[in-house]
Design a protein around this motif. Structure first.
Motif, PDB file in Angstrom:
ATOM      1  N   UNK A   4       0.842  -1.198   0.000  1.00  0.00           N
ATOM      2  CA  UNK A   4       0.000   0.000   0.000  1.00  0.00           C
ATOM      3  C   UNK A   4       0.874   1.244   0.000  1.00  0.00           C
ATOM      4  N   UNK A   5       0.558   2.182  -0.899  1.00  0.00           N
ATOM      5  CA  UNK A   5       1.231   3.477  -0.925  1.00  0.00           C
ATOM      6  C   UNK A   5       0.334   4.520  -0.275  1.00  0.00           C
ATOM      7  N   UNK A   6       0.943   5.319   0.603  1.00  0.00           N
ATOM      8  CA  UNK A   6       0.254   6.433   1.247  1.00  0.00           C
ATOM      9  C   UNK A   6       0.822   7.728   0.681  1.00  0.00           C
ATOM     10  N   UNK A   7      -0.047   8.615   0.217  1.00  0.00           N
ATOM     11  CA  UNK A   7       0.387   9.934  -0.257  1.00  0.00           C
ATOM     12  C   UNK A   7      -0.312  10.957   0.628  1.00  0.00           C
ATOM     13  N   UNK A   8       0.426  11.510   1.575  1.00  0.00           N
ATOM     14  CA  UNK A   8      -0.153  12.379   2.614  1.00  0.00           C
ATOM     15  C   UNK A   8       0.915  13.331   3.124  1.00  0.00           C
ATOM     16  N   UNK A   9       0.636  14.641   3.102  1.00  0.00           N
ATOM     17  CA  UNK A   9       1.653  15.611   3.518  1.00  0.00           C
ATOM     18  C   UNK A   9       1.617  15.922   5.011  1.00  0.00           C
ATOM     19  N   UNK A  10       0.542  15.544   5.700  1.00  0.00           N
ATOM     20  CA  UNK A  10       0.449  15.765   7.137  1.00  0.00           C
ATOM     21  C   UNK A  10       1.230  14.657   7.855  1.00  0.00           C
ATOM     22  N   UNK A  11       2.291  15.027   8.560  1.00  0.00           N
ATOM     23  CA  UNK A  11       3.183  14.037   9.173  1.00  0.00           C
ATOM     24  C   UNK A  11       2.446  13.130  10.156  1.00  0.00           C
ATOM     25  N   UNK A  12       1.633  13.705  11.018  1.00  0.00           N
ATOM     26  CA  UNK A  12       0.959  12.913  12.051  1.00  0.00           C
ATOM     27  C   UNK A  12      -0.022  11.918  11.433  1.00  0.00           C
ATOM     28  N   UNK A  13      -0.788  12.365  10.444  1.00  0.00           N
ATOM     29  CA  UNK A  13      -1.737  11.468   9.791  1.00  0.00           C
ATOM     30  C   UNK A  13      -0.999  10.378   9.020  1.00  0.00           C
ATOM     31  N   UNK A  22       0.754  -1.261   8.860  1.00  0.00           N
ATOM     32  CA  UNK A  22       1.810  -2.230   9.145  1.00  0.00           C
ATOM     33  C   UNK A  22       1.350  -3.221  10.204  1.00  0.00           C
ATOM     34  N   UNK A  23       0.620  -2.726  11.197  1.00  0.00           N
ATOM     35  CA  UNK A  23       0.068  -3.623  12.219  1.00  0.00           C
ATOM     36  C   UNK A  23      -0.988  -4.553  11.626  1.00  0.00           C
ATOM     37  N   UNK A  24      -1.565  -4.140  10.495  1.00  0.00           N
ATOM     38  CA  UNK A  24      -2.531  -4.978   9.790  1.00  0.00           C
ATOM     39  C   UNK A  24      -1.871  -5.931   8.811  1.00  0.00           C
ATOM     40  N   UNK A  25      -0.530  -6.040   8.909  1.00  0.00           N
ATOM     41  CA  UNK A  25       0.265  -6.966   8.095  1.00  0.00           C
ATOM     42  C   UNK A  25       0.314  -6.576   6.615  1.00  0.00           C
ATOM     43  N   UNK A  26       0.319  -5.271   6.360  1.00  0.00           N
ATOM     44  CA  UNK A  26       0.510  -4.788   4.996  1.00  0.00           C
ATOM     45  C   UNK A  26       1.926  -4.221   4.856  1.00  0.00           C
ATOM     46  N   UNK A  27       2.452  -4.276   3.643  1.00  0.00           N
ATOM     47  CA  UNK A  27       3.700  -3.586   3.335  1.00  0.00           C
ATOM     48  C   UNK A  27       3.334  -2.153   2.977  1.00  0.00           C
ATOM     49  N   UNK A  28       4.002  -1.187   3.594  1.00  0.00           N
ATOM     50  CA  UNK A  28       3.602   0.215   3.439  1.00  0.00           C
ATOM     51  C   UNK A  28       4.786   1.078   3.047  1.00  0.00           C
ATOM     52  N   UNK A  29       4.539   1.993   2.118  1.00  0.00           N
ATOM     53  CA  UNK A  29       5.497   3.046   1.805  1.00  0.00           C
ATOM     54  C   UNK A  29       4.723   4.353   1.735  1.00  0.00           C
ATOM     55  N   UNK A  30       5.255   5.380   2.394  1.00  0.00           N
ATOM     56  CA  UNK A  30       4.550   6.646   2.502  1.00  0.00           C
ATOM     57  C   UNK A  30       5.327   7.766   1.826  1.00  0.00           C
ATOM     58  N   UNK A  31       4.588   8.715   1.260  1.00  0.00           N
ATOM     59  CA  UNK A  31       5.180   9.823   0.518  1.00  0.00           C
ATOM     60  C   UNK A  31       4.509  11.141   0.914  1.00  0.00           C
ATOM     61  N   UNK A  32       5.331  12.168   1.024  1.00  0.00           N
ATOM     62  CA  UNK A  32       4.812  13.491   1.381  1.00  0.00           C
ATOM     63  C   UNK A  32       4.349  14.259   0.155  1.00  0.00           C
ATOM     64  N   UNK A  33       4.989  13.988  -0.978  1.00  0.00           N
ATOM     65  CA  UNK A  33       4.722  14.740  -2.198  1.00  0.00           C
ATOM     66  C   UNK A  33       4.362  13.807  -3.345  1.00  0.00           C
ATOM     67  N   UNK A  34       3.570  14.334  -4.278  1.00  0.00           N
ATOM     68  CA  UNK A  34       3.174  13.548  -5.448  1.00  0.00           C
ATOM     69  C   UNK A  34       4.386  13.162  -6.286  1.00  0.00           C
ATOM     70  N   UNK A  35       5.374  14.027  -6.388  1.00  0.00           N
ATOM     71  CA  UNK A  35       6.558  13.763  -7.204  1.00  0.00           C
ATOM     72  C   UNK A  35       7.311  12.530  -6.713  1.00  0.00           C
ATOM     73  N   UNK A  36       7.437  12.375  -5.383  1.00  0.00           N
ATOM     74  CA  UNK A  36       8.106  11.186  -4.825  1.00  0.00           C
ATOM     75  C   UNK A  36       7.290   9.924  -5.105  1.00  0.00           C
TER      76      UNK A  36
END
Length: 230
Positions: A4-13, A22-36
């Motif tokens: 699962x990819x997360x695209x979210x600029x709010x750090x806390x969210x 991750x606790x739900x046993x998913x592989x996660x990568x998060x991004x602050x910006x659309x370009x990344x």
């Protein structure tokens, strides 16, 4: 194991979403910006995207429209996570191609429930019978035919072929294949993929040439043979 990819600029969210998934046993990568996010999409495509609307470099509506216009990404399920609460905002996101939306603030249980439901719905919509050129796969009977001849495959060879057939004409990186077939995002195991591709081609006989090699990238399954594409 779904990526699962997360695209979210709010750090806390972003941190809440990452920890919960991750606790739900998913592989996660998060991004602050659309370009990344776009750069990573060139390497590995995810199974689902959690997408904020208000981002510093591009809004979520435009990102969804781009995803739906691209043949390689148009079927990836997208959940929009938004602080916008009007009905028109929600309708706009769905009209642009989002599959679901979650309003901020949200509970972790709601997030996991929406993700599980959408992934389950996506898996159920996958066709049971696949045909690419002279290769046929019946997932309901777990049978593979090449030129009308039944082919006996190991479990991993079967899953590898199915993944290639679902993504026909799409160039798949070794990392993407490793994650989807072996359930790991560990990089550097390209030899495992290469060896399975080799044995799969051998078992498919003359039709194994439908699996093409893309130098320094990975593999692609086409209706025509590799030789005829050169």
């Amino acid at each position: 194991m779904a990526l699962i990819y997360i695209v979210e600029d709010d750090v806390s969210i972003r941190e809440i979403e990452t920890i919960a998934l991750k606790n739900g046993n998913y592989i996660v990568q998060a991004f602050e910006r659309a370009s990344d996010f776009y750069r990573k999409m060139e390497d590995i495509l995810p199974d689902l995207i959690l997408l904020d609307i208000m981002l510093p470099d591009e809004n979520g509506y435009e990102i969804v429209r781009k995803l739906r216009r691209n043949p390689q990404t148009r079927k990836i399920p997208v959940i929009m996570v938004t602080a916008k609460t009007s009905e028109m905002d929600m309708v706009k996101g769905l009209d642009d191609g989002a599959d679901d939306y979650i309003r901020k603030p949200f509970s972790v249980m709601e997030l996991l429930s929406r993700v599980k439901a959408l992934l389950r719905r996506t898996e159920e919509s996958e066709p049971q019978e696949l045909k690419v050129g002279s290769i046929e796969l019946d997932n309901s009977r777990h049978v593979v035919l090449a030129g009308g001849r039944q082919v006996e495959l190991t479990f991993k060879e079967y899953e590898l072929l199915r993944y290639l057939m679902i993504n026909v004409e799409v160039v798949l990186s070794r990392d993407s294949i490793m994650r989807s077939v072996w359930g790991t995002d560990f990089e550097g195991e390209s030899r495992t993929v290469d060896m399975h591709i080799k044995t799969l081609r051998q078992k498919l006989g003359e039709y194994g040439s439908q699996i093409g090699t893309v130098r320094n990238v990975g593999y692609v399954l086409s209706a025509s043979s590799e030789e005829s594409r050169k």
